[in-house]
Design an enzyme around this catalytic site. Structure first.
Site, PDB file in Angstrom:
ATOM      1  CD  GLU A 122     -23.004  21.028 -36.277  1.00  0.00           C
ATOM      2  OE1 GLU A 122     -23.360  21.763 -37.206  1.00  0.00           O
ATOM      3  OE2 GLU A 122     -23.705  20.819 -35.272  1.00  0.00           O
ATOM      4  CB  CYS A 135     -18.373  20.722 -26.715  1.00  0.00           C
ATOM      5  SG  CYS A 135     -19.682  19.513 -26.713  1.00  0.00           S
ATOM      6  CB  CYS A 142     -26.190   9.251 -31.820  1.00  0.00           C
ATOM      7  SG  CYS A 142     -26.017   8.515 -30.176  1.00  0.00           S
ATOM      8  CB  CYS A 146     -31.821  10.743 -26.269  1.00  0.00           C
ATOM      9  SG  CYS A 146     -30.628   9.578 -25.599  1.00  0.00           S
ATOM     10  CB  CYS A 149     -30.714  14.237 -28.315  1.00  0.00           C
ATOM     11  SG  CYS A 149     -29.088  14.420 -29.055  1.00  0.00           S
ATOM     12  CB  CYS A 373     -26.774  20.784 -24.482  1.00  0.00           C
ATOM     13  SG  CYS A 373     -25.497  21.070 -23.354  1.00  0.00           S
TER      14      CYS A 373
HETATM   15  N1  SAH Z   1     -24.121  10.913 -26.032  1.00  0.00           N
HETATM   16  C1  SAH Z   1     -23.610  11.473 -24.854  1.00  0.00           C
HETATM   17  C2  SAH Z   1     -22.908  12.801 -25.052  1.00  0.00           C
HETATM   18  C3  SAH Z   1     -23.540  13.796 -25.973  1.00  0.00           C
HETATM   19  S1  SAH Z   1     -24.989  14.652 -25.495  1.00  0.00           S
HETATM   20  C4  SAH Z   1     -24.716  11.626 -23.831  1.00  0.00           C
HETATM   21  O1  SAH Z   1     -25.869  11.458 -24.181  1.00  0.00           O
HETATM   22  O2  SAH Z   1     -24.385  11.862 -22.670  1.00  0.00           O
HETATM   23  C5  SAH Z   1     -24.490  15.858 -24.253  1.00  0.00           C
HETATM   24  C6  SAH Z   1     -25.625  16.231 -23.295  1.00  0.00           C
HETATM   25  O3  SAH Z   1     -26.629  17.045 -23.919  1.00  0.00           O
HETATM   26  C7  SAH Z   1     -26.357  15.000 -22.784  1.00  0.00           C
HETATM   27  O4  SAH Z   1     -26.597  15.112 -21.416  1.00  0.00           O
HETATM   28  C8  SAH Z   1     -27.629  15.075 -23.558  1.00  0.00           C
HETATM   29  O5  SAH Z   1     -28.627  14.305 -22.969  1.00  0.00           O
HETATM   30  C9  SAH Z   1     -27.905  16.549 -23.564  1.00  0.00           C
HETATM   31  N2  SAH Z   1     -28.923  16.962 -24.541  1.00  0.00           N
HETATM   32  C10 SAH Z   1     -29.276  16.320 -25.668  1.00  0.00           C
HETATM   33  N3  SAH Z   1     -30.254  17.004 -26.310  1.00  0.00           N
HETATM   34  C11 SAH Z   1     -30.526  18.116 -25.573  1.00  0.00           C
HETATM   35  C12 SAH Z   1     -31.414  19.221 -25.740  1.00  0.00           C
HETATM   36  N4  SAH Z   1     -32.179  19.340 -26.805  1.00  0.00           N
HETATM   37  N5  SAH Z   1     -31.402  20.187 -24.790  1.00  0.00           N
HETATM   38  C13 SAH Z   1     -30.575  20.097 -23.726  1.00  0.00           C
HETATM   39  N6  SAH Z   1     -29.696  19.075 -23.532  1.00  0.00           N
HETATM   40  C14 SAH Z   1     -29.673  18.087 -24.438  1.00  0.00           C
HETATM   41 FE1  SF4 Z   2     -26.912  10.090 -28.691  1.00  0.00          FE
HETATM   42 FE2  SF4 Z   2     -28.064  12.465 -28.257  1.00  0.00          FE
HETATM   43 FE3  SF4 Z   2     -28.740  10.373 -26.753  1.00  0.00          FE
HETATM   44 FE4  SF4 Z   2     -26.316  11.497 -26.445  1.00  0.00          FE
HETATM   45  S1  SF4 Z   2     -28.293  12.475 -26.030  1.00  0.00           S
HETATM   46  S2  SF4 Z   2     -26.801   9.300 -26.593  1.00  0.00           S
HETATM   47  S3  SF4 Z   2     -25.884  12.083 -28.592  1.00  0.00           S
HETATM   48  S4  SF4 Z   2     -29.095  10.570 -28.975  1.00  0.00           S
END
Ligand code: SAH
Ligand code: SF4
Length: 389
Positions: A122, A135, A142, A146, A149, A373
């Site tokens: 996406e 974006c 991935c 995390c 996420c 995000c």
């Molecule tokens: N993998 C990279 C880039 C993609 S995520 C990274 O982790 O930086 C982009 C941002 O969204 C990151 O800061 C991530 O931690 C944040 N993010 C992920 N899940 C989220 C959520 N459910 N609510 C708010 N931010 C989130």
């Molecule tokens: Fe991967 Fe989501 Fe963690 Fe970014 S925030 S590294 S996309 S699992």
């Protein structure tokens, strides 16, 4: 001579080797025609030379593809018709298929791309008053899980190729009719790129770097490195390389200020703990030119949002050109966290601001279409990770 192996370099080699296992399929159609989007300028020149074309042809074709946004050789009016036909027999200027396009009530637009092998990722376009950011995703899924996420619940399927990464931007631009690329001045609508979609860009460094060099090229799309932000969860050895070679802005997904908590919510921390991550930020070359590093901090209720944590965050970033982006947690189906209360968020933000750092709270965009995000995830169900214990 220094015989001590350079551990960072070894680690980089290891990461890049791992990347190769998740390589995208070759950018060639079933009929044998080769995709030109995603080739570097040198590769484009080589491909055209193999087809018997003189060196100036690469410059012309590059201009048509990346400045004019051409998707067909027949519109390339500076190239003679017979040559256009010859090129069309061997090459194609493709776009990834936008299988679903949704526009939120707040005008955020989400694209679900389906690539040639059926894999999906996406892209989100986030308009602002006088500019807008695309974006972009760097991987299908991935490897890093995390906890907060949605993408992290989907196993890594594969890396996206340079063509697929640039292609996301090009389709977004098609969708707003913003070709030809403005020369010299910033585009009005699609002015910025953030590598904050699905995936960890520094675990797909080669393809991301190639794609960013294409979009930064001044004779094409021409987006300056100052308008590109790469977000990483902290792949320390690759941060130095990205800074030196691309010089784009850096965003670091910090989210916790103590290793015990960060180990849990950003598991990559077990490999590259906060101390090493912060040292890499201090070395990041663009930061030495006073370009600010953004620290992203997702606000999770009663998990990481206390005043003591805000003060520790300030301590960590003191001395760096930095700003803090507070992201209220965006829930997704099945997520286990709650968003911090507005009071907790403003208390946290005030502590950071009082220490002299800008600390905006990022307003969620496109929540009605699950485009905010951390909400991106495609429903390729067979690729779902086993639930975390
Ligand atoms: N993998 C990279 C880039 C993609 S995520 C990274 O982790 O930086 C982009 C941002 O969204 C990151 O800061 C991530 O931690 C944040 N993010 C992920 N899940 C989220 C959520 N459910 N609510 C708010 N931010 C989130
Ligand atoms: Fe991967 Fe989501 Fe963690 Fe970014 S925030 S590294 S996309 S699992």
């Amino acid at each position: 001579m220094n015989m001590v192996p350079d551990l960072t370099e070894l680690e980089r080699v290891r990461i890049l080797a791992k990347t190769a296992r998740f390589a995208p399929p070759p950018a060639v159609l079933a009929d044998g025609r080769r995709e030109l989007v995603g080739l570097s300028r040198e590769e484009l020149a080589e491909a055209l030379a193999e087809a018997g074309e003189a060196a100036f042809r690469a410059k012309q074709v590059w201009h048509w593809i990346y400045h004019q946004g051409a998707t067909d050789f027949s519109v390339m009016s500076t190239i003679a018709k017979p040559t256009q036909a010859k090129l069309a027999e061997r090459f194609v200027i493709g776009r990834p298929e936008a299988a679903v396009v949704q526009t939120s009530t707040d005008k955020t637009r989400k694209f679900l791309f389906r690539f040639r092998d059926g894999q999906e990722a996406e892209t989100v376009y986030i308009p602002e008053e006088d500019r807008g950011a695309v974006c972009i995703s760097s991987q299908v899924g991935c490897t890093l899980s995390c906890r907060f996420c949605h993408t992290g619940t989907q196993a890594l399927v594969r890396n996206l190729g340079a063509a697929e990464i640039v292609g996301q931007f090009m389709v977004a631009r098609d969708s707003y009719g913003e070709w030809p690329s403005p020369r010299g001045e910033a585009p009005r609508l699609l002015s910025n790129i953030v590598l904050m979609g699905m995936g960890e860009p520094l675990y797909n460094y080669e393809n991301v770097a190639k794609a960013m060099k294409i979009v930064m090229d001044g004779e094409g799309i021409g987006i300056s490195r100052r308008r590109i932000t790469l977000s990483t969860s902290g792949v320390v050895p690759m941060m130095d390389r990205a800074g030196a070679e691309l010089g784009v802005n850096l965003a670091v997904s910090l989210h916790a200020v103590r290793d015990d908590l960060r180990d849990e919510i950003v598991p990559l921390n077990r490999k590259y703990p906060i101390k090493e991550l912060m040292a890499a930020c201090r070395r990041y070359p663009p930061a030495s030119n006073a370009r600010r590093i953004t620290f992203e901090y997702v606000m999770l209720k009663d998990i990481n949002d206390s005043p003591a944590e805000a003060r520790e965050l300030v301590r960590l970033i003191t001395g760096l050109p930095a700003k803090v982006n507070l992201i209220p947690f965006n829930p997704w189906p099945g997520s286990r966290y709650e968003t911090s209360t507005p009071a907790a968020i403003s208390r946290f933000s005030n502590i950071v601001m009082d220490a002299g750092f800008s600390s905006p709270v990022r307003a969620p965009r496109g929540q009605d279409i699950l485009a905010a995000c951390g909400q991106l995830r495609t429903e390729t169900r067979r690729e779902r990770k086993a639930p975390a214990g």
